[in-house]
Design an enzyme around this catalytic site. Structure first.
Site, short mmCIF file in Angstrom:
data_model
loop_
_atom_site.label_atom_id
_atom_site.label_comp_id
_atom_site.label_asym_id
_atom_site.label_seq_id
_atom_site.Cartn_x
_atom_site.Cartn_y
_atom_site.Cartn_z
N TYR A 25 0.79 -1.23 0.00
CA TYR A 25 0.00 0.00 0.00
C TYR A 25 0.82 1.28 0.00
O TYR A 25 0.26 2.36 -0.08
CB TYR A 25 -0.95 0.00 1.21
N ASN A 76 -13.31 3.93 -1.49
CA ASN A 76 -12.33 2.85 -1.38
C ASN A 76 -12.92 1.91 -0.33
O ASN A 76 -12.77 2.15 0.86
CB ASN A 76 -10.96 3.35 -0.97
N HIS A 82 -14.85 -7.04 -1.62
CA HIS A 82 -14.96 -8.44 -1.98
C HIS A 82 -16.00 -9.20 -1.17
O HIS A 82 -16.22 -10.38 -1.42
CB HIS A 82 -13.60 -9.12 -1.81
N ASP A 89 -25.38 -2.69 -2.41
CA ASP A 89 -26.79 -2.32 -2.46
C ASP A 89 -27.00 -0.88 -2.01
O ASP A 89 -27.79 -0.14 -2.61
CB ASP A 89 -27.62 -3.25 -1.57
N HIS A 102 -8.85 1.90 -5.55
CA HIS A 102 -8.01 1.00 -4.74
C HIS A 102 -6.56 1.41 -4.91
O HIS A 102 -6.12 1.73 -6.02
CB HIS A 102 -8.18 -0.46 -5.19
N LEU A 103 -5.82 1.39 -3.82
CA LEU A 103 -4.41 1.75 -3.87
C LEU A 103 -3.59 0.73 -4.65
O LEU A 103 -2.73 1.08 -5.44
CB LEU A 103 -3.86 1.87 -2.45
N SER A 104 -3.87 -0.55 -4.41
CA SER A 104 -3.12 -1.62 -5.07
C SER A 104 -3.89 -2.11 -6.29
O SER A 104 -5.08 -1.84 -6.44
CB SER A 104 -2.88 -2.77 -4.10
N ARG A 113 -9.46 -11.36 -4.09
CA ARG A 113 -9.54 -9.92 -4.32
C ARG A 113 -9.96 -9.59 -5.76
O ARG A 113 -10.16 -8.43 -6.09
CB ARG A 113 -8.22 -9.25 -4.00
#
Length: 148
Positions: A25, A76, A82, A89, A102-104, A113
């Site tokens: 990260y 994020n 996941h 919803d 997402h950072l990664s 993931r």
């Protein structure tokens, strides 16, 4: 005419950025990520409200409160990406564009993931850019809002 408001939501464990798995990260903190988003928001003329929580119900409450009050959401979802049908919803309830960040690069990580419950309802998904992804997310959302 007031500037549109964008809600930036960060999910579980993102408060630990800078110390949690820096090899994945990076070393930037959540405050650094929010500062990037705030600079982008100023550049594109939107107001930004940023929040982080480790509690799924709190995140869902914030999404519910966004209905009728924000023009868009950058989220994020962290690990909820996941696992949380409930968050996915909820994110349709405000009826505004949603950008998932997402950072990664989650697609290059563990198989669990690779699936996102949020992506199917997102206007855009930005992954693997570190905290610069927050800049991209705000700018992408502002562009979509200006084209409405």
């Amino acid at each position: 005419m007031s500037a549109p408001t964008v809600l930036l939501l960060n999910g579980p464990n993102l408060n630990m950025l800078g110390t949690r798995q820096p090899e994945v990260y990076g070393t930037a903190t959540l405050a650094d990520a929010v500062a990037v988003a705030e600079r982008a928001a100023r550049d594109v003329g939107v107001e930004l409200t940023a929040r982080q929580t480790n509690h799924e119900g709190q995140m869902i409450d914030w999404v519910h409160e966004a209905r009728g009050t924000v023009a868009g959401i950058v989220v994020n979802p962290g690990g909820w990406t996941h696992t949380s049908v409930a968050l996915a919803d909820a994110l349709v309830i405000p009826e505004v564009p949603v950008v998932e960040v997402h950072l990664s690069n989650v697609a290059a990580r563990e198989p669990f993931r690779h699936h996102s419950y949020v992506s199917p309802i997102a206007t855009a998904v930005i992954a693997g850019c570190g905290i610069l992804g927050y800049d991209f997310a705000i700018r992408t959302l502002a562009e979509r809002l200006s084209n409405r």
